[in-house]
Structures are given as structure tokens and as C-alpha cells.
Scaffold this motif. Structure first.
Motif, PDB file in Angstrom:
ATOM      1  N   VAL A 155     -12.731  -3.561   4.136  1.00 28.96           N
ATOM      2  CA  VAL A 155     -12.612  -2.185   4.635  1.00 28.96           C
ATOM      3  C   VAL A 155     -12.396  -2.190   6.147  1.00 28.96           C
ATOM      4  CG1 VAL A 155     -13.800   0.018   4.923  1.00 28.96           C
ATOM      5  CG2 VAL A 155     -13.993  -1.215   2.761  1.00 28.96           C
ATOM      6  N   TYR A 156     -13.155  -3.021   6.835  1.00 27.63           N
ATOM      7  CA  TYR A 156     -13.011  -3.164   8.285  1.00 27.63           C
ATOM      8  C   TYR A 156     -11.634  -3.721   8.629  1.00 27.63           C
ATOM      9  CZ  TYR A 156     -13.826  -5.128  12.976  1.00 27.63           C
ATOM     10  OH  TYR A 156     -13.743  -5.470  14.302  1.00 27.63           O
ATOM     11  N   LEU A 157     -11.180  -4.722   7.869  1.00 22.72           N
ATOM     12  CA  LEU A 157      -9.876  -5.321   8.094  1.00 22.72           C
ATOM     13  C   LEU A 157      -8.762  -4.310   7.875  1.00 22.72           C
ATOM     14  CD1 LEU A 157      -8.290  -7.878   8.768  1.00 22.72           C
ATOM     15  CD2 LEU A 157      -8.390  -8.507   6.345  1.00 22.72           C
ATOM     16  N   GLU A 158      -8.909  -3.505   6.847  1.00 26.66           N
ATOM     17  CA  GLU A 158      -7.917  -2.455   6.575  1.00 26.66           C
ATOM     18  C   GLU A 158      -7.772  -1.526   7.772  1.00 26.66           C
ATOM     19  OE1 GLU A 158      -7.431   1.444   3.671  1.00 26.66           O
ATOM     20  OE2 GLU A 158      -8.517  -0.311   2.920  1.00 26.66           O
ATOM     21  N   ASP A 159      -8.889  -1.168   8.367  1.00 19.44           N
ATOM     22  CA  ASP A 159      -8.869  -0.293   9.537  1.00 19.44           C
ATOM     23  C   ASP A 159      -8.179  -0.977  10.717  1.00 19.44           C
ATOM     24  OD1 ASP A 159      -9.721   2.188  10.915  1.00 19.44           O
ATOM     25  OD2 ASP A 159     -10.978   0.817  12.081  1.00 19.44           O
ATOM     26  N   LEU A 160      -8.457  -2.259  10.913  1.00 19.36           N
ATOM     27  CA  LEU A 160      -7.839  -3.005  12.010  1.00 19.36           C
ATOM     28  C   LEU A 160      -6.328  -3.105  11.844  1.00 19.36           C
ATOM     29  CD1 LEU A 160     -10.208  -6.065  12.650  1.00 19.36           C
ATOM     30  CD2 LEU A 160      -9.825  -4.112  14.147  1.00 19.36           C
ATOM     31  N   LEU A 161      -5.871  -3.231  10.608  1.00 17.65           N
ATOM     32  CA  LEU A 161      -4.443  -3.402  10.342  1.00 17.65           C
ATOM     33  C   LEU A 161      -3.645  -2.127  10.554  1.00 17.65           C
ATOM     34  CD1 LEU A 161      -4.668  -5.725   7.206  1.00 17.65           C
ATOM     35  CD2 LEU A 161      -4.010  -6.363   9.533  1.00 17.65           C
ATOM     36  N   GLY A 162      -4.314  -0.998  10.624  1.00 16.94           N
ATOM     37  CA  GLY A 162      -3.664   0.245  11.035  1.00 16.94           C
ATOM     38  C   GLY A 162      -2.829   0.939   9.970  1.00 16.94           C
ATOM     39  N   SER A 163      -2.077   1.912  10.448  1.00 11.56           N
ATOM     40  CA  SER A 163      -1.312   2.787   9.542  1.00 11.56           C
ATOM     41  C   SER A 163       0.068   2.245   9.208  1.00 11.56           C
ATOM     42  CB  SER A 163      -1.171   4.179  10.165  1.00 11.56           C
ATOM     43  OG  SER A 163      -0.542   4.097  11.443  1.00 11.56           O
ATOM     44  N   GLY A 164       0.508   1.211   9.919  1.00 11.52           N
ATOM     45  CA  GLY A 164       1.798   0.605   9.613  1.00 11.52           C
ATOM     46  C   GLY A 164       2.957   1.230  10.364  1.00 11.52           C
ATOM     47  N   ASP A 165       4.106   0.543  10.309  1.00  6.58           N
ATOM     48  CA  ASP A 165       5.333   1.033  10.931  1.00  6.58           C
ATOM     49  C   ASP A 165       6.515   0.408  10.199  1.00  6.58           C
ATOM     50  OD1 ASP A 165       5.510  -1.620  11.893  1.00  6.58           O
ATOM     51  OD2 ASP A 165       4.502  -1.089  13.768  1.00  6.58           O
ATOM     52  N   PHE A 166       7.685   0.389  10.829  1.00  8.57           N
ATOM     53  CA  PHE A 166       8.876  -0.125  10.155  1.00  8.57           C
ATOM     54  C   PHE A 166       8.759  -1.603   9.793  1.00  8.57           C
ATOM     55  CE2 PHE A 166      13.122  -2.127  10.317  1.00  8.57           C
ATOM     56  CZ  PHE A 166      13.730  -1.430   9.278  1.00  8.57           C
ATOM     57  N   THR A 167       8.074  -2.375  10.627  1.00  9.54           N
ATOM     58  CA  THR A 167       7.981  -3.823  10.395  1.00  9.54           C
ATOM     59  C   THR A 167       6.674  -4.265   9.744  1.00  9.54           C
ATOM     60  OG1 THR A 167       7.101  -4.187  12.628  1.00  9.54           O
ATOM     61  CG2 THR A 167       9.496  -4.320  12.360  1.00  9.54           C
ATOM     62  N   HIS A 168       5.671  -3.389   9.769  1.00 10.23           N
ATOM     63  CA  HIS A 168       4.355  -3.759   9.228  1.00 10.23           C
ATOM     64  C   HIS A 168       3.898  -2.749   8.172  1.00 10.23           C
ATOM     65  CE1 HIS A 168       4.386  -6.238  12.816  1.00 10.23           C
ATOM     66  NE2 HIS A 168       3.311  -6.871  12.383  1.00 10.23           N
ATOM     67  N   PRO A 169       3.488  -3.223   7.000  1.00 10.71           N
ATOM     68  CA  PRO A 169       2.924  -2.303   6.001  1.00 10.71           C
ATOM     69  C   PRO A 169       1.602  -1.735   6.526  1.00 10.71           C
ATOM     70  CG  PRO A 169       3.407  -4.472   5.061  1.00 10.71           C
ATOM     71  CD  PRO A 169       3.476  -4.619   6.538  1.00 10.71           C
ATOM     72  N   SER A 170       1.172  -0.662   5.943  1.00  9.71           N
ATOM     73  CA  SER A 170      -0.116  -0.074   6.330  1.00  9.71           C
ATOM     74  C   SER A 170      -1.258  -1.010   5.932  1.00  9.71           C
ATOM     75  CB  SER A 170      -0.305   1.273   5.644  1.00  9.71           C
ATOM     76  OG  SER A 170      -0.432   1.106   4.240  1.00  9.71           O
ATOM     77  N   GLY A 171      -2.383  -0.830   6.598  1.00 15.83           N
ATOM     78  CA  GLY A 171      -3.554  -1.626   6.268  1.00 15.83           C
ATOM     79  C   GLY A 171      -3.956  -1.479   4.810  1.00 15.83           C
ATOM     80  N   SER A 172      -3.870  -0.261   4.296  1.00 16.93           N
ATOM     81  CA  SER A 172      -4.257  -0.029   2.892  1.00 16.93           C
ATOM     82  C   SER A 172      -3.332  -0.783   1.936  1.00 16.93           C
ATOM     83  CB  SER A 172      -4.254   1.467   2.578  1.00 16.93           C
ATOM     84  OG  SER A 172      -2.977   2.026   2.797  1.00 16.93           O
ATOM     85  N   SER A 173      -2.020  -0.818   2.253  1.00 14.49           N
ATOM     86  CA  SER A 173      -1.071  -1.538   1.398  1.00 14.49           C
ATOM     87  C   SER A 173      -1.306  -3.041   1.454  1.00 14.49           C
ATOM     88  CB  SER A 173       0.365  -1.230   1.832  1.00 14.49           C
ATOM     89  OG  SER A 173       0.668   0.139   1.657  1.00 14.49           O
ATOM     90  N   ARG A 174      -1.647  -3.529   2.637  1.00 10.74           N
ATOM     91  CA  ARG A 174      -1.871  -4.962   2.793  1.00 10.74           C
ATOM     92  C   ARG A 174      -3.146  -5.408   2.078  1.00 10.74           C
ATOM     93  NH1 ARG A 174      -0.420  -5.998   9.125  1.00 10.74           N
ATOM     94  NH2 ARG A 174      -1.007  -8.151   8.592  1.00 10.74           N
ATOM     95  N   ILE A 175      -4.177  -4.601   2.166  1.00  7.19           N
ATOM     96  CA  ILE A 175      -5.419  -4.937   1.461  1.00  7.19           C
ATOM     97  C   ILE A 175      -5.211  -4.840  -0.055  1.00  7.19           C
ATOM     98  CG2 ILE A 175      -7.816  -4.252   1.053  1.00  7.19           C
ATOM     99  CD1 ILE A 175      -7.268  -5.677   3.743  1.00  7.19           C
ATOM    100  N   GLU A 176      -4.440  -3.855  -0.481  1.00  9.17           N
ATOM    101  CA  GLU A 176      -4.129  -3.722  -1.912  1.00  9.17           C
ATOM    102  C   GLU A 176      -3.418  -4.977  -2.420  1.00  9.17           C
ATOM    103  OE1 GLU A 176      -1.535  -0.852  -4.951  1.00  9.17           O
ATOM    104  OE2 GLU A 176      -1.786  -0.298  -2.838  1.00  9.17           O
ATOM    105  N   SER A 177      -2.492  -5.493  -1.614  1.00 10.79           N
ATOM    106  CA  SER A 177      -1.780  -6.720  -1.985  1.00 10.79           C
ATOM    107  C   SER A 177      -2.728  -7.904  -2.067  1.00 10.79           C
ATOM    108  CB  SER A 177      -0.676  -6.997  -0.958  1.00 10.79           C
ATOM    109  OG  SER A 177      -0.003  -8.205  -1.262  1.00 10.79           O
ATOM    110  N   LEU A 178      -3.612  -8.022  -1.100  1.00  7.45           N
ATOM    111  CA  LEU A 178      -4.581  -9.116  -1.101  1.00  7.45           C
ATOM    112  C   LEU A 178      -5.546  -9.018  -2.287  1.00  7.45           C
ATOM    113  CD1 LEU A 178      -5.429  -9.377   2.706  1.00  7.45           C
ATOM    114  CD2 LEU A 178      -4.250 -11.095   1.307  1.00  7.45           C
ATOM    115  N   MET A 179      -5.913  -7.800  -2.644  1.00  5.78           N
ATOM    116  CA  MET A 179      -6.818  -7.605  -3.777  1.00  5.78           C
ATOM    117  C   MET A 179      -6.189  -8.100  -5.081  1.00  5.78           C
ATOM    118  SD  MET A 179      -9.800  -6.602  -2.980  1.00  5.78           S
ATOM    119  CE  MET A 179     -10.284  -6.281  -4.684  1.00  5.78           C
ATOM    120  N   LYS A 180      -4.888  -7.983  -5.194  1.00  2.00           N
ATOM    121  CA  LYS A 180      -4.208  -8.473  -6.398  1.00  2.00           C
ATOM    122  C   LYS A 180      -4.341  -9.996  -6.485  1.00  2.00           C
ATOM    123  CE  LYS A 180      -0.961  -4.625  -6.736  1.00  2.00           C
ATOM    124  NZ  LYS A 180       0.439  -4.161  -6.635  1.00  2.00           N
TER     125      LYS A 180
END
Length: 205
Positions: A155-180
Motif C-alpha cells: 500500500v505504501y509502495l503504491e502511494d510512492l509510485l504515484g498516479s502515473g503518466d505517459f511513460t509510467h503506469p499508475s501505482g495501483s496498476s503496478r501493484i495489481e501487476s505484482l499481485m498477479k
């Protein structure tokens, strides 16, 4: 015999205290460089001929938690250096080195050498997903205690990864990928879960 053991015990105690004292006398920057050299770089030993940067450059004006790999060095923020969270520091550094190791892993999996954009996920974002995955895989394989701490800090990591932009997925998307990856690893093995998730990200739409 008892005297010898007693002397050995004193020597061991002195060495232990000396090590702890040495660690305390290191600056935050020196501790960070030591962490990079002794714990992060060895995570990539399985990738031969990898040109891992040896130098750490610190942006002392940047108080955010950030890093980036370049030719010959890794640039990190002052915020990352001063962060009192070893697990997050290891992940951020491992993520940056994973970008360098991605093509080596592509070769190992016999995938085509060019990462293409999907209709929904461009190649920049795929590269971030892959670097996250490789970092988590290598940490789980080589530093299980750090990995366990990371899983507790998603949860903390998701917050650090932020909302995302053109080159970076959002923190929530990245954590979702890692959870898989994490969930599949629980059902199969680290290696199988890593391979399956890597291939899935590579071919994402």
C-alpha cells in the motif's frame, strides 16, 4: 579449555560491537552506497556480462523518493538516500538495474528482441511493469526477508509510485501487476510465476 572459550567469546563480542559501531559512524550516503554494492548489485549475478553501473550520484535537491539508471551511474534522490526503509530502497534500486537486465532476460526466454506497444499499453509502460517484476522476482529469490517486508508495504509502495503518466503506469496498476505474480507464485514456483508473468506483460495489448 574454558579460558580459551571465554577469550573467543570476548573477541566475538568485541568484533560484533565494532561492526555495529562502524555502521553507526557511516553517513546516510555511505550506508546507501554500501547497500547498493553489497545487497542490490549481487541480485543480478545470474545475468552474465551485465554492464551494471558502479557509481551512485545523489541529487541533493530532490527530496522525493526517486532514481534513474544511466550509462555508468545510477542517479538517486536525496529523499531515497535518507529514507529509513531498507526494503523500499532495495526495490527502487533493483527496479533501475532491472531495466538494464531486461534484454538479457528476453534472450533467456527466447522472446523477440523488440518490445512493442499494445493498443492499450505502450512499450514505456511495459518496460516499467517488467522492471517491477524482475526486481520482485530477484528479491524474493535472493533476499526473502526483504521480500517479506516489501509484501507488507504494498500500500505504501503504491502511494510512492504515484498516479502515473505517459511513460509510467499508475501505482495501483503496478501493484495489481505484482499481485498477479505473487498469487501465481503461491500456486506454482517463483521461476514459473516469473516466466508466465514476464511473457504476459511482454505481449500485453
Amino acid at each position: 579449555m574454558l579460558l580459551i572459550l571465554f577469550i573467543i567469546g570476548i573477541a566475538s563480542s568485541c568484533n560484533s560491537n565494532s561492526t555495529e559501531d562502524d555502521q553507526k559512524t557511516l553517513t546516510k550516503e555511505e550506508q546507501f552506497i554500501q547497500l547498493y554494492t553489497l545487497e542490490v548489485v549481487p541480485l543480478f549475478d545470474e545475468y552474465p556480462d551485465l554492464n551494471i553501473p558502479e557509481e551512485i550520484q545523489i541529487d541533493k535537491k530532490d527530496l522525493s523518493v526517486n532514481a534513474g539508471a544511466a550509462f555508468g551511474y545510477v542517479e538517486v534522490s536525496r529523499g531515497l538516500v535518507e529514507l529509513n526503509d531498507k526494503a523500499i530502497q532495495v526495490f527502487v534500486l533493483a527496479h533501475e538495474l532491472a531495466h538494464i537486465a531486461t534484454l538479457k532476460q528476453v534472450e533467456a526466454f527466447n522472446l523477440k528482441s523488440e518490445l512493442s506497444s499494445g493498443s492499450e499499453t505502450n512499450d514505456y509502460k511495459k518496460a516499467e511493469y517488467l522492471a517491477d517484476l524482475m526486481a520482485f522476482y530477484l528479491i524474493s529469490k535472493n533476499e526473502p526477508k526483504v521480500y517479506d517486508l516489501l509484501v507488507q508495504k504494498l500500500v505504501y509502495l503504491e502511494d510512492l509510485l504515484g498516479s502515473g503518466d505517459f511513460t509510467h503506469p499508475s501505482g495501483s496498476s503496478r501493484i495489481e501487476s505484482l499481485m498477479k505474480y505473487i498469487k501465481e507464485m503461491d500456486k506454482t514456483s517463483k521461476e514459473t510465476a516469473f516466466s508466465n508473468r514476464f511473457r504476459t506483460i511482454w505481449s500485453m495489448n
